[in-house]
Each structure stands twice: as structure tokens, then as C-alpha cells.
Design a protein around this motif. Structure first.
Motif, PDB file in Angstrom:
ATOM      1  N   MET A  90     -15.589  -4.051  -7.045  1.00 59.19           N
ATOM      2  CA  MET A  90     -15.205  -2.733  -6.599  1.00 59.19           C
ATOM      3  C   MET A  90     -14.340  -2.822  -5.341  1.00 59.19           C
ATOM      4  SD  MET A  90     -15.505   0.336  -7.413  1.00 59.19           S
ATOM      5  CE  MET A  90     -15.200   1.915  -6.738  1.00 59.19           C
ATOM      6  N   PHE A  91     -14.635  -3.800  -4.492  1.00 60.09           N
ATOM      7  CA  PHE A  91     -13.885  -3.968  -3.247  1.00 60.09           C
ATOM      8  C   PHE A  91     -12.427  -4.323  -3.518  1.00 60.09           C
ATOM      9  CE2 PHE A  91     -12.717  -6.529   0.532  1.00 60.09           C
ATOM     10  CZ  PHE A  91     -12.812  -5.520   1.473  1.00 60.09           C
ATOM     11  N   VAL A  92     -12.186  -5.139  -4.531  1.00 58.75           N
ATOM     12  CA  VAL A  92     -10.823  -5.550  -4.880  1.00 58.75           C
ATOM     13  C   VAL A  92     -10.028  -4.342  -5.372  1.00 58.75           C
ATOM     14  CG1 VAL A  92      -9.473  -6.990  -6.436  1.00 58.75           C
ATOM     15  CG2 VAL A  92     -11.525  -7.901  -5.381  1.00 58.75           C
ATOM     16  N   LYS A  93     -10.663  -3.508  -6.175  1.00 64.71           N
ATOM     17  CA  LYS A  93      -9.979  -2.314  -6.677  1.00 64.71           C
ATOM     18  C   LYS A  93      -9.627  -1.368  -5.533  1.00 64.71           C
ATOM     19  CE  LYS A  93     -12.070  -2.469 -11.227  1.00 64.71           C
ATOM     20  NZ  LYS A  93     -12.934  -1.781 -12.192  1.00 64.71           N
ATOM     21  N   LEU A  94     -10.494  -1.269  -4.556  1.00 56.90           N
ATOM     22  CA  LEU A  94     -10.232  -0.422  -3.397  1.00 56.90           C
ATOM     23  C   LEU A  94      -9.019  -0.934  -2.618  1.00 56.90           C
ATOM     24  CD1 LEU A  94     -11.203   1.957  -1.639  1.00 56.90           C
ATOM     25  CD2 LEU A  94     -12.547   0.289  -0.364  1.00 56.90           C
ATOM     26  N   ILE A  95      -8.918  -2.235  -2.438  1.00 60.48           N
ATOM     27  CA  ILE A  95      -7.768  -2.815  -1.733  1.00 60.48           C
ATOM     28  C   ILE A  95      -6.478  -2.545  -2.510  1.00 60.48           C
ATOM     29  CG2 ILE A  95      -6.698  -4.990  -1.026  1.00 60.48           C
ATOM     30  CD1 ILE A  95      -9.487  -5.978  -0.303  1.00 60.48           C
ATOM     31  N   ILE A  96      -6.530  -2.693  -3.827  1.00 64.93           N
ATOM     32  CA  ILE A  96      -5.341  -2.444  -4.653  1.00 64.93           C
ATOM     33  C   ILE A  96      -4.923  -0.985  -4.542  1.00 64.93           C
ATOM     34  CG2 ILE A  96      -4.517  -2.334  -7.042  1.00 64.93           C
ATOM     35  CD1 ILE A  96      -6.196  -4.866  -7.565  1.00 64.93           C
ATOM     36  N   ILE A  97      -5.878  -0.075  -4.585  1.00 64.24           N
ATOM     37  CA  ILE A  97      -5.548   1.348  -4.464  1.00 64.24           C
ATOM     38  C   ILE A  97      -4.978   1.657  -3.094  1.00 64.24           C
ATOM     39  CG2 ILE A  97      -6.593   3.658  -4.356  1.00 64.24           C
ATOM     40  CD1 ILE A  97      -8.452   2.730  -6.633  1.00 64.24           C
ATOM     41  N   LEU A  98      -5.538   1.089  -2.042  1.00 66.91           N
ATOM     42  CA  LEU A  98      -5.020   1.317  -0.691  1.00 66.91           C
ATOM     43  C   LEU A  98      -3.596   0.790  -0.540  1.00 66.91           C
ATOM     44  CD1 LEU A  98      -8.131   0.566   1.540  1.00 66.91           C
ATOM     45  CD2 LEU A  98      -7.072   2.778   1.076  1.00 66.91           C
ATOM     46  N   LEU A  99      -3.311  -0.364  -1.113  1.00 68.56           N
ATOM     47  CA  LEU A  99      -1.948  -0.892  -1.057  1.00 68.56           C
ATOM     48  C   LEU A  99      -0.980  -0.004  -1.826  1.00 68.56           C
ATOM     49  CD1 LEU A  99      -2.533  -4.735  -1.375  1.00 68.56           C
ATOM     50  CD2 LEU A  99      -1.520  -3.530   0.554  1.00 68.56           C
ATOM     51  N   LEU A 100      -1.386   0.503  -2.972  1.00 68.06           N
ATOM     52  CA  LEU A 100      -0.530   1.411  -3.732  1.00 68.06           C
ATOM     53  C   LEU A 100      -0.258   2.702  -2.961  1.00 68.06           C
ATOM     54  CD1 LEU A 100      -1.941   0.968  -7.333  1.00 68.06           C
ATOM     55  CD2 LEU A 100       0.338   0.318  -6.521  1.00 68.06           C
ATOM     56  N   VAL A 101      -1.284   3.242  -2.310  1.00 68.15           N
ATOM     57  CA  VAL A 101      -1.101   4.451  -1.506  1.00 68.15           C
ATOM     58  C   VAL A 101      -0.167   4.179  -0.335  1.00 68.15           C
ATOM     59  CG1 VAL A 101      -2.316   6.056   0.037  1.00 68.15           C
ATOM     60  CG2 VAL A 101      -3.262   5.524  -2.202  1.00 68.15           C
ATOM     61  N   ALA A 102      -0.301   3.026   0.305  1.00 62.24           N
ATOM     62  CA  ALA A 102       0.580   2.669   1.414  1.00 62.24           C
ATOM     63  C   ALA A 102       2.032   2.532   0.941  1.00 62.24           C
ATOM     64  CB  ALA A 102       0.115   1.373   2.071  1.00 62.24           C
ATOM     65  N   ILE A 103       2.235   1.999  -0.247  1.00 65.43           N
ATOM     66  CA  ILE A 103       3.587   1.870  -0.798  1.00 65.43           C
ATOM     67  C   ILE A 103       4.193   3.248  -1.045  1.00 65.43           C
ATOM     68  CG2 ILE A 103       4.895   1.125  -2.833  1.00 65.43           C
ATOM     69  CD1 ILE A 103       2.944  -1.297  -2.951  1.00 65.43           C
ATOM     70  N   VAL A 104       3.410   4.147  -1.613  1.00 65.34           N
ATOM     71  CA  VAL A 104       3.910   5.499  -1.879  1.00 65.34           C
ATOM     72  C   VAL A 104       4.188   6.246  -0.574  1.00 65.34           C
ATOM     73  CG1 VAL A 104       3.279   7.739  -2.878  1.00 65.34           C
ATOM     74  CG2 VAL A 104       2.851   5.643  -4.147  1.00 65.34           C
ATOM     75  N   LEU A 105       3.324   6.111   0.419  1.00 62.92           N
ATOM     76  CA  LEU A 105       3.568   6.741   1.719  1.00 62.92           C
ATOM     77  C   LEU A 105       4.834   6.194   2.375  1.00 62.92           C
ATOM     78  CD1 LEU A 105      -0.021   6.988   3.216  1.00 62.92           C
ATOM     79  CD2 LEU A 105       1.419   8.842   2.373  1.00 62.92           C
ATOM     80  N   SER A 106       5.054   4.907   2.260  1.00 64.76           N
ATOM     81  CA  SER A 106       6.265   4.309   2.795  1.00 64.76           C
ATOM     82  C   SER A 106       7.502   4.842   2.077  1.00 64.76           C
ATOM     83  CB  SER A 106       6.201   2.788   2.674  1.00 64.76           C
ATOM     84  OG  SER A 106       7.403   2.206   3.075  1.00 64.76           O
ATOM     85  N   LEU A 107       7.382   5.042   0.780  1.00 67.18           N
ATOM     86  CA  LEU A 107       8.484   5.603   0.007  1.00 67.18           C
ATOM     87  C   LEU A 107       8.840   7.002   0.496  1.00 67.18           C
ATOM     88  CD1 LEU A 107      10.355   5.568  -2.528  1.00 67.18           C
ATOM     89  CD2 LEU A 107       8.427   6.555  -3.761  1.00 67.18           C
ATOM     90  N   PHE A 108       7.837   7.855   0.667  1.00 76.20           N
ATOM     91  CA  PHE A 108       8.103   9.221   1.102  1.00 76.20           C
ATOM     92  C   PHE A 108       8.590   9.288   2.544  1.00 76.20           C
ATOM     93  CE2 PHE A 108       5.266  10.460  -2.482  1.00 76.20           C
ATOM     94  CZ  PHE A 108       6.242  11.155  -3.183  1.00 76.20           C
ATOM     95  N   SER A 109       8.085   8.421   3.415  1.00 76.91           N
ATOM     96  CA  SER A 109       8.573   8.438   4.798  1.00 76.91           C
ATOM     97  C   SER A 109      10.027   7.965   4.863  1.00 76.91           C
ATOM     98  CB  SER A 109       7.689   7.578   5.693  1.00 76.91           C
ATOM     99  OG  SER A 109       7.812   6.209   5.378  1.00 76.91           O
ATOM    100  N   SER A 110      10.378   6.976   4.048  1.00 70.65           N
ATOM    101  CA  SER A 110      11.771   6.524   4.011  1.00 70.65           C
ATOM    102  C   SER A 110      12.691   7.613   3.465  1.00 70.65           C
ATOM    103  CB  SER A 110      11.907   5.277   3.147  1.00 70.65           C
ATOM    104  OG  SER A 110      11.231   4.208   3.722  1.00 70.65           O
ATOM    105  N   ALA A 111      12.222   8.323   2.459  1.00 74.85           N
ATOM    106  CA  ALA A 111      13.024   9.419   1.902  1.00 74.85           C
ATOM    107  C   ALA A 111      13.208  10.516   2.938  1.00 74.85           C
ATOM    108  CB  ALA A 111      12.362   9.971   0.655  1.00 74.85           C
ATOM    109  N   PHE A 112      12.167  10.810   3.686  1.00 72.37           N
ATOM    110  CA  PHE A 112      12.272  11.812   4.746  1.00 72.37           C
ATOM    111  C   PHE A 112      13.289  11.391   5.806  1.00 72.37           C
ATOM    112  CE2 PHE A 112      10.940  13.339   8.928  1.00 72.37           C
ATOM    113  CZ  PHE A 112      11.033  14.714   8.726  1.00 72.37           C
ATOM    114  N   PHE A 113      13.206  10.141   6.250  1.00 69.52           N
ATOM    115  CA  PHE A 113      14.134   9.660   7.269  1.00 69.52           C
ATOM    116  C   PHE A 113      15.561   9.589   6.734  1.00 69.52           C
ATOM    117  CE2 PHE A 113      10.310   7.451   9.222  1.00 69.52           C
ATOM    118  CZ  PHE A 113      10.144   8.441  10.174  1.00 69.52           C
TER     119      PHE A 113
END
Length: 69
Positions: A1-24
């Protein structure tokens, strides 16, 4: 379960980075190159995610399963 949580957190961080770059890209008029920095961060996070998935498979933390079976 811990590994899946890390994968989900990395995916969320990638999407947040995408939206912040689009905003900038749209709103930022300064010469600080925040869009480029966001792109670098997104690429680094993506590489980290792929490496983590490969290592997780290698060490047996995650197992592939057949979807069509």
C-alpha cells in the motif's frame, strides 16, 4: 500500500507541476524562466516515477497482473 501511495503522490506532483507551468506560461511577464523550471521539475519527477516503478518491480514490491484474464 505504501508503494501505491508514493506512486500516486508522484503523479499528483507531476500534474501540479504541469498546471503551474501552464499558469506561468500564460500569466508571467518576468524573465525568471519559471516555465522552464517547471518543465525541468516535471521531467525530473517523471524520470523519478519511472525509476521508482522499475525498482519496485525489481524488488517485488509490486506485481503485474493480467487485466484481460
Amino acid at each position: 500500500m505504501f508503494v501505491k501511495l508514493i506512486i500516486i503522490l508522484l503523479l499528483v506532483a507531476i500534474v501540479l507541476s504541469l498546471f503551474s507551468s501552464a499558469f506561468f506560461l500564460v500569466k508571467d511577464d518576468s524573465s525568471r524562466r519559471r516555465t522552464l523550471t517547471g518543465l525541468k521539475l516535471r521531467v525530473a519527477l517523471s524520470v523519478l516515477l519511472v525509476l521508482f516503478i522499475l525498482l519496485s518491480y525489481h524488488f517485488g514490491w509490486i506485481q503485474p497482473h493480467g487485466v484481460g484474464r
